[in-house]
Scaffold this active site. Sequence first.
Site, PDB file in Angstrom:
ATOM      1  N   HIS A   1       0.816  -1.212   0.000  1.00 14.02           N
ATOM      2  CA  HIS A   1       0.000   0.000   0.000  1.00 14.02           C
ATOM      3  C   HIS A   1       0.855   1.270   0.000  1.00 14.02           C
ATOM      4  CE1 HIS A   1      -2.096   3.155   2.452  1.00 14.02           C
ATOM      5  NE2 HIS A   1      -2.825   3.114   1.368  1.00 14.02           N
TER       6      HIS A   1
ATOM      7  N   GLU B   1       1.891   1.781  -3.366  1.00 14.88           N
ATOM      8  CA  GLU B   1       0.821   2.371  -4.197  1.00 14.88           C
ATOM      9  C   GLU B   1       0.922   3.901  -4.161  1.00 14.88           C
ATOM     10  OE1 GLU B   1      -3.195   1.824  -2.616  1.00 14.88           O
ATOM     11  OE2 GLU B   1      -3.488   3.848  -3.373  1.00 14.88           O
ATOM     12  N   HIS B   2       1.170   4.447  -2.990  1.00 14.84           N
ATOM     13  CA  HIS B   2       1.296   5.906  -2.876  1.00 14.84           C
ATOM     14  C   HIS B   2       2.450   6.441  -3.725  1.00 14.84           C
ATOM     15  CE1 HIS B   2      -1.358   7.218   0.623  1.00 14.84           C
ATOM     16  NE2 HIS B   2      -1.678   5.971   0.380  1.00 14.84           N
TER      17      HIS B   2
ATOM     18  N   GLU C   1      -2.957   8.015   7.371  1.00 13.81           N
ATOM     19  CA  GLU C   1      -4.094   7.252   6.857  1.00 13.81           C
ATOM     20  C   GLU C   1      -4.488   6.185   7.880  1.00 13.81           C
ATOM     21  OE1 GLU C   1      -3.455   5.621   2.970  1.00 13.81           O
ATOM     22  OE2 GLU C   1      -5.341   4.520   2.953  1.00 13.81           O
TER      23      GLU C   1
END
Lengths: 454, 387
Positions: free
Chosen positions: A73, A76-77, A155
Amino acid sequence: MSVARLCWTWGLLALAATPAGAETLRVPVETFTLENGLRVSVHEDHSAPLVAVNVWYHVGSGREVEGRSGFAHLFEHMLFQGSAHVGDDQHIAIIQEAGGTANGSTNPDRTNYFEMVPSNYLETVLWLEADRMGFLLQALTQAKLDNQRDVVKNERRQNYENRPYGMEFIRLGELLFPEGHPYHRPTIGYQDDLTAASLEDVKAFFSRWYVPNNATLVVAGDVRPGEVKRLVAKYFGELHPGPKPPSLRPQPAALTADRREILEDQVTLPQVSIAWHTVPFWADDDAACDVLAEILAQGKSSRLHQRLVYREQSAQSVSASQSSRELAGTLQVTAQAREGFTLAQMESAVLEEVARLAKQGPTEEELARARNRAEARSVYALQPLLGKADRINRYVTFRGKPDLFAADLDRLRRVTAADVRRTAMTYLTRPKVVLSIVPKGRRELAATESGATP
Amino acid sequence: MKRALRVMMTCLGLLAALATSAWTKLERSKRPAIGSPPSVETPKIARRPLANGLMVWFVTRRELPIVNASLLIRAGSCQDGDWAGLAAMTASLLDEGTTSRPAVAFANAIEDLGATLSAAASEEQTTVTLQTLTKHLDAALGLMGEMVVEPAFATEELERERKSRLQSLRQQRDQPAVVAIRVFNQVVYGESHPYGRPGTGTSSSVEGITRDQIRDFYRRYYRPKNAVLIVVGDVSEAEIVPSLERAFAGWVQSLAPDDALAVPPRPPERPVAVHLIDKPGAAQSEVRIGHAGAARTTSPDYYALQVLNTLLGGQFSSRINLNLREAKGYTYGARSSLGFRRGDGPFVASAGVFTAKTDSSLIEFLKELKDIRTERPRRRPSWPRTN
């Protein structure tokens, strides 16, 4: 009237359509594969001058290595931070200047990236996607990694740590799956692991998984397949394939005994989550488990909602879902008890309704309702172009075919009362996880060993 | 010497030619040209009133066998008066039983069709929303009409709803973002202002609302001439009107009440102040910064404000987010928004920020709010990459 690419053939109008009804759902897709292994699907939908581009990489948190949870994840950023020929922060800026939208998401099985723009921006989007698929590393810097690490930590704070019952999802995965299982660790990751991620990790992950032969591309909307083919070949054709990604097999997990845990949180009402191991996506009993979850606690007409929210008025809410993933599946029921009621009472009610379904099965009325809702949901889901594109990639990645919309609906339509009864008996009598989240200092509200009221 | 130079120059020429051919193959640093904008066909909108005066707007879309219908009633929490939560409770009781069938039977009837039907109140309107497959349209509209025309507001359903709402109100305290916006509205508009009162009500107002108040609210505002119905989907005006006439036949005609359209006044300016709500151990601080903004219908600056907010905080690539998230890493996302209403709705900049960076975040927010009023130019686009 614009061209409708989806055809719906009208058959039976009766509510209780026969399981194999005459209605068929068609989403025509053209597919081709580049020499480097990139699989491409094109779906024409000229109802609006828009195009959706959707890329799946067949890597999610399940393929992370030990000590690097949250990495897929975090990675992904990094894909929104520029690539060799696209400046920092420009990916989303370019899309938004066009009036479009862009985002990405990561789950245990895959990472997706998607954009929707006016159709004259198709080439721009393919250029952007190809650049980060082929030329990401040249633009990577430690500063960007540090920044996005902070963003991801926030997040996690926003969506888990600072949210009531926020740790439920993370803890359920840890309790259901043993250490080392791809679904044990949370996709969002642990703060310490996020801190440990290095630029070298980013580079290795990219080279290993972000290759055309581990990706699938969908272009859906106001496009011509010939033009899409030409542009895809132009921007993606010369990207180099990587080593063949290892194929995955289902990894079922089982509990040998019930696992109970109590978490204290800053919440007003206590909440219990009860979860069982079921089956992976599209396995034989997956659809029956869907229907089982629906009849148990989806919507106001479901058994647990009518009992706990309407009749007994002991629950603030109750819900259920069959979450079937690539490697394994789980079915979960969650209930929040109102003041004056305990989680043990919630658990007893859930287990009673499960036992009743396992013994007597659903009524014909419930089954017809579940079929009608499934049918309606599959048609409603075709409204957003991005959603349709993502679904095509889901079918391509997990089932190897793009146009399984009708087959997907059919497997739900074919579920019989006996199937629901059998799945309740088979899966929901197995050892389970019972996770109680209670207000601080109120452990007496938790679901106890016996499942009876303390 | 001369010859050598010529050879060298030829070689260079060759190299240049090779390089050029490599570039013309695909020059990735050049952003692709954008084709001419596609033509946009805006949908044809038709409208006509039903026999009872309810105005219906129609758009036919044949791509999918779906029909969506929205009934908008001109009344919301602004009409709550002293009883915060009245509009919301009235709306949520609509599908909890009608004079023809109790709540459970009504829920079953909707879900039997695979349709979705719900009602909710916001500040200035109440919306009843239906989505159904075309093949169930007539039955689904029948249910929509039933809940709008003959809601039972049965005492037992009201008491159940009251219990549920009181619990929800208590649960709001668990959610920092909900607490933040509730307090923000109260501070900016004042507790007695329609935009300052919580639309979900307070414990005491929800405790006190009676069945008679709900029925009065319904009778006063739920009238065909105080509403509009919008139908979009796989049906023509001619095909659907008979179903609509049947579904809404019992809804009586009347004049629209005046105060449904009342414009809430602009609140007095307040001095800049920081309000703190302590949540020990919280992983983040929820920040809301703002004031009363502009009205949708009367402000000449509506479009200018939309552009302004797009630069400031309306989307991912806006200044506030690029600063607080992409440059500083204080947050998962920071934004600003303008709530356009009949009166001056709220302007609010917001984010959930790492607790230890609360003060630094306030500084950056205020800097952006100040800078947008100065000549600071938009950041120059950094593509194509120059290295």
